[in-house]
Design a protein around this motif. Structure first.
Motif, PDB file in Angstrom:
ATOM      1  N   UNK A  47      38.038  -8.916  13.487  1.00  0.00           N
ATOM      2  CA  UNK A  47      36.653  -8.824  13.032  1.00  0.00           C
ATOM      3  C   UNK A  47      36.530  -9.263  11.582  1.00  0.00           C
ATOM      4  N   UNK A  48      37.503  -8.902  10.762  1.00  0.00           N
ATOM      5  CA  UNK A  48      37.472  -9.306   9.358  1.00  0.00           C
ATOM      6  C   UNK A  48      37.570 -10.826   9.249  1.00  0.00           C
ATOM      7  N   UNK A  49      38.410 -11.446  10.056  1.00  0.00           N
ATOM      8  CA  UNK A  49      38.525 -12.909  10.060  1.00  0.00           C
ATOM      9  C   UNK A  49      37.216 -13.533  10.568  1.00  0.00           C
ATOM     10  N   UNK A  50      36.637 -12.931  11.616  1.00  0.00           N
ATOM     11  CA  UNK A  50      35.371 -13.434  12.147  1.00  0.00           C
ATOM     12  C   UNK A  50      34.258 -13.320  11.111  1.00  0.00           C
ATOM     13  N   UNK A  51      34.204 -12.191  10.425  1.00  0.00           N
ATOM     14  CA  UNK A  51      33.123 -11.941   9.470  1.00  0.00           C
ATOM     15  C   UNK A  51      33.204 -12.880   8.274  1.00  0.00           C
ATOM     16  N   UNK A  52      34.430 -13.072   7.734  1.00  0.00           N
ATOM     17  CA  UNK A  52      34.578 -13.851   6.504  1.00  0.00           C
ATOM     18  C   UNK A  52      34.949 -15.314   6.757  1.00  0.00           C
ATOM     19  N   UNK A  53      35.490 -15.581   7.909  1.00  0.00           N
ATOM     20  CA  UNK A  53      35.933 -16.941   8.229  1.00  0.00           C
ATOM     21  C   UNK A  53      37.106 -17.383   7.354  1.00  0.00           C
ATOM     22  N   UNK A  54      37.906 -16.436   6.905  1.00  0.00           N
ATOM     23  CA  UNK A  54      39.180 -16.759   6.264  1.00  0.00           C
ATOM     24  C   UNK A  54      40.102 -15.569   6.448  1.00  0.00           C
ATOM     25  N   UNK A  55      41.373 -15.772   6.204  1.00  0.00           N
ATOM     26  CA  UNK A  55      42.334 -14.681   6.315  1.00  0.00           C
ATOM     27  C   UNK A  55      43.118 -14.571   5.015  1.00  0.00           C
ATOM     28  N   UNK A  56      44.228 -13.833   5.067  1.00  0.00           N
ATOM     29  CA  UNK A  56      44.974 -13.537   3.847  1.00  0.00           C
ATOM     30  C   UNK A  56      45.643 -14.759   3.227  1.00  0.00           C
ATOM     31  N   UNK A  57      45.664 -15.863   3.949  1.00  0.00           N
ATOM     32  CA  UNK A  57      46.301 -17.068   3.388  1.00  0.00           C
ATOM     33  C   UNK A  57      45.360 -17.844   2.464  1.00  0.00           C
ATOM     34  N   UNK A  58      44.075 -17.484   2.425  1.00  0.00           N
ATOM     35  CA  UNK A  58      43.140 -18.266   1.613  1.00  0.00           C
ATOM     36  C   UNK A  58      42.040 -17.384   1.027  1.00  0.00           C
TER      37      UNK A  58
END
Length: 739
Positions: free
Chosen positions: A243-254
């Motif tokens: 959900x966090x990736x869906x909400x922000x459209x990025x992950x911990x790599x960027x």
């Protein structure tokens, strides 16, 4: 064929029996229809409140429509299924009501449990909430009936209405503990003859944003004025939920480096302040909440940057990413590196505008702890090659606004060669312990030109320092139970922040020593600040400690041959100061408890006096914390006198109240009902007071005025006398300020 026909007959009988039981399900509920309706209405109210605290990112209207629809479906299913089951076993009770009640209890218990309000407290709330809903149902039933006249309907409704009002508004208060304002017309302290630091300065201000362009929710970061880098945090965190990736459209790599900037217009290089929020809900953004500071500070010649770290914040759907305390500091450091790079790039507004040798970092809540970690960054990040440019950046000042103080990798920040300011509200319902006081104790200013200061504000809370956070220190529904009756307005609280943060930057980055007296004695700011109760501490490199109990192993034999004696006390012992939660504040002090009066004397050896007292001192200093609590019956704050005696028999006694009133304990009722303080969040709020140190100064020339023959360099004995008991105080940081 016979067997088949019998089976069909049994099936028909079963079908008709089930149909009959279904028809009979509401047989006992005819008089409870309005109460069932009321239970549904109150579950709708519950999910609306919980829904406001559980955003999905699709907008509040969409969220609430979905939550209300799901709640209605589940309510109907629960009432129908449970009622039908009870009908099948012939329970002669209102079955639909029982099914409705079961769902009512379940959904409210689930909501309160998710809010971590505590088991006992939650069940009490559910019981009271049900009673209100039941009474509303009775009133609706009375209104709907045709058997009563309008007057009789009103009379019958009085009892349930009275019960509702009692439950909603009964709130016993601790009315015997009023706040004692710090300012009075006859305190003898003159306002500073400088302009109010909270007034706008002469610089024109331009605003802009920088970011990496990946933000889905805010146009200023989706289409920033300046494009920044992204940073790869995968080495430090591996919990980035879908959900966090869906909400922000990025992950911990960027991770993005997003910032809102308020910059003064001018040709010179300006000091820079980074401001960062704490752990609010990630879907309700926090970075705009310091605009009131950004506009002010930029007008006074400081570049102010509000750093976006919303993507690290709490979400009901994904909780908080692991290692977030570490990440908050790490990202702040990367912002400093990014701004340093911008300052060398002629295509950015930062070009040749930033003085990276005059840098301050301010953080609120978890951001306050991150700011302190930045001030001591080598403790955690010395081997991080991506932060190599920090060698060219000088963090001169750190500000912690209601900061947390948790261990990160079994370590906490220890600040040296850095000025430190902490501000905290006594009515902080989130970080309810004064953790900035602990960081204050871990800040050393003895060999530098820096200073440290603490400001404890009686009527301030946690959230109002950020305009995005509203006035509640807990997310819904918990925030509904917090007390606001003794809380200053958001505008007043932000005025405190503006005065102190602006004056702090003027004193540390701006080189304007005219504001330093404000930190030594808050009464110099009486014309600038709301008149509430403040408890303040101050220490600079001009402070020369005489006694520090942190290194003392014996209460009578102290460092450097100083001997101590206590007379008239019930107890006088070296103890660690503790906060509301019972955790130590790191500092030790001497705790005195007395019934009527007591005298505490320090005897200075001759050789020590000859060496120590040769400097040119301005004032005698000691810090005291009132340790009164709810169980005590202390009628008034004590009288405190300080007596100096010299080797040739001369003495002079000065009452402390001639210079500053002894601070009374600040009592906080956190919840609307004082009995809930001991229950809510498993007793988090059960302690109404916290011992907070106040720095007291007595100018030395007053001793000389009382006795012209007194010579401080001949000082042999210092006695602190307490009278007007009973009382309990802790004393620490006894010494002198140099001119």
């Amino acid at each position: 064929m016979v067997s088949s026909g019998k089976s069909i007959h049994i099936m028909k009988q079963t079908f008709f029996w089930l149909k009959n039981r279904a028809v009979q399900t509401p047989a006992y509920d005819s008089k409870l229809k309005m109460i069932i309706l009321s239970l549904w209405l109150f579950t709708v109210l519950s999910v609306i409140i919980a829904g406001l605290a559980t955003p999905t990112g699709f907008g509040a209207q969409v969220d609430l429509l979905v939550y209300i629809a799901l709640n209605t479906i589940l309510f109907i299913l629960s009432a129908g299924i449970i009622g039908f089951v009870l009908s099948m076993i012939y329970v002669p009770l209102p079955r639909m009501f029982i099914g409705s009640l079961a769902y009512f209890v379940y959904i409210n218990h689930y909501i309160l449990s998710e809010a971590n309000l505590g088991t006992v407290f939650s069940w009490i709330v559910i019981g009271a909430y049900f009673l209100v809903a039941f009474c509303v149902g009775i009133i609706l039933t009375v209104i709907r009936t045709n058997r009563l006249s309008l007057m009789n309907k009103g009379l019958v409704s009085l009892v349930p209405a009275a019960i509702i009002l009692f439950i909603l508004f009964w709130s016993p208060t601790i009315d015997q503990h009023e706040v004692e304002p710090s300012f009075s017309e006859d305190d003898g302290v003159s306002p500073l003859a400088v302009e109010n630091p909270a007034e706008e300065g002469d610089y024109e201000v331009k605003t802009f944003s920088y970011g990496n362009g990946s933000d889905n929710h805010r146009s200023e970061f989706k289409h920033p004025d300046v494009v920044s880098n992204s940073v790869d945090a995968s080495e430090y965190t591996n919990e980035w939920e879908r959900f966090r990736k869906f909400f922000w459209d990025f992950d911990e790599t960027s991770f993005p480096l997003n910032g809102r900037v308020w910059m003064p217009e001018g040709d010179e290089r300006f000091p820079v302040l980074l401001m960062v929020h704490g752990n609010h809900r990630m879907e309700n953004f926090s970075d705009e909440g310091y605009e009131y500071l950004g506009e002010l500070l930029a007008s006074r010649g400081y570049i102010a940057v509000s750093v976006d770290q919303n993507f690290l914040n709490f979400s009901n759907w994904t909780k908080t990413p692991n290692n977030d305390y570490f990440l908050r500091a790490w990202i702040l450091l990367h912002h400093l590196v990014q701004i340093d790079e911008f300052s060398e790039n002629s295509d950015t507004p930062f070009f040749e505008k930033v003085d990276m040798q005059r840098v301050a970092v301010m953080g609120h809540s978890r951001g306050g702890q991150a700011a302190a970690m930045v001030g001591d960054y080598e403790r955690w990040f010395s081997e991080d090659e991506g932060l190599a440019r920090m060698d060219n950046i000088d963090v001169q000042a750190v500000i912690g606004v209601a900061p947390t103080d948790n261990q990160v990798d079994d370590m906490r920040a220890e600040l040296r060669d850095v000025s430190y300011l902490t501000i905290h509200g006594a009515r902080d319902g989130d970080v309810h312990n004064y953790h900035g006081d602990r960081q204050y104790s871990r800040t050393w200013v003895d060999e530098t030109d820096h200073f440290k200061a603490g400001v404890y504000v009686a009527e301030a809370n946690h959230s109002q320092f950020n305009t995005d956070w509203g006035h509640m220190d807990m997310r819904l529904p918990g925030g509904l139970f917090l007390n606001r009756s003794q809380m200053m307005s958001a505008e007043e609280q932000q005025e405190v922040a503006k005065v102190y943060i602006s004056a702090f930057l003027e004193s540390t980055l701006g080189g304007n020593e005219e504001y330093v007296p404000l930190f030594r004695d808050i009464r110099h700011g009486s014309e600038w600040l709301p008149n509430t109760q403040y408890v303040t501490r101050f220490e600079s490199d001009a402070f020369h400690p005489l006694v520090d109990y942190n290194s003392a192993n014996d209460k009578t034999e102290l460092d450097d041959g100083i001997r101590a004696e206590g007379l008239g006390f019930d107890t006088w012992e070296i103890e660690s100061a503790v906060n509301r939660g019972g955790s130590t504040k790191r500092k030790q002090g001497m705790v005195f408890e007395w019934a009527e009066s007591g005298n505490y004397s320090l005897f200075l050896p001759e050789e020590y006096s000859q060496e120590f007292l040769t400097a040119s001192y301005d004032s005698f200093v000691l810090s005291m914390a009132n340790m009164e609590n709810e169980e005590d019956e202390f009628p008034d704050v004590p009288n405190v006198d300080v007596t100096f005696e010299t080797t040739d028999g001369e003495s002079a006694t000065v009452p402390l109240e001639n210079f500053r009133d002894v601070t009374s304990a600040i009592y906080t009722q956190f919840t609307r009902n004082k009995y809930a303080d001991e229950l809510m969040r498993e007793g988090k709020y059960e302690n109404a007071t916290e011992p907070v140190f106040q720095t007291y100064e007595i100018p030395l020339h007053y001793f000389e005025e009382i006795n012209p023959d007194f010579q401080v360099e001949e000082l042999e004995r210092i006695t602190v006398s307490f009278s007007g008991g009973p009382g309990r105080f802790m004393v620490d940081d006894i010494g002198f300020f140099e001119e």
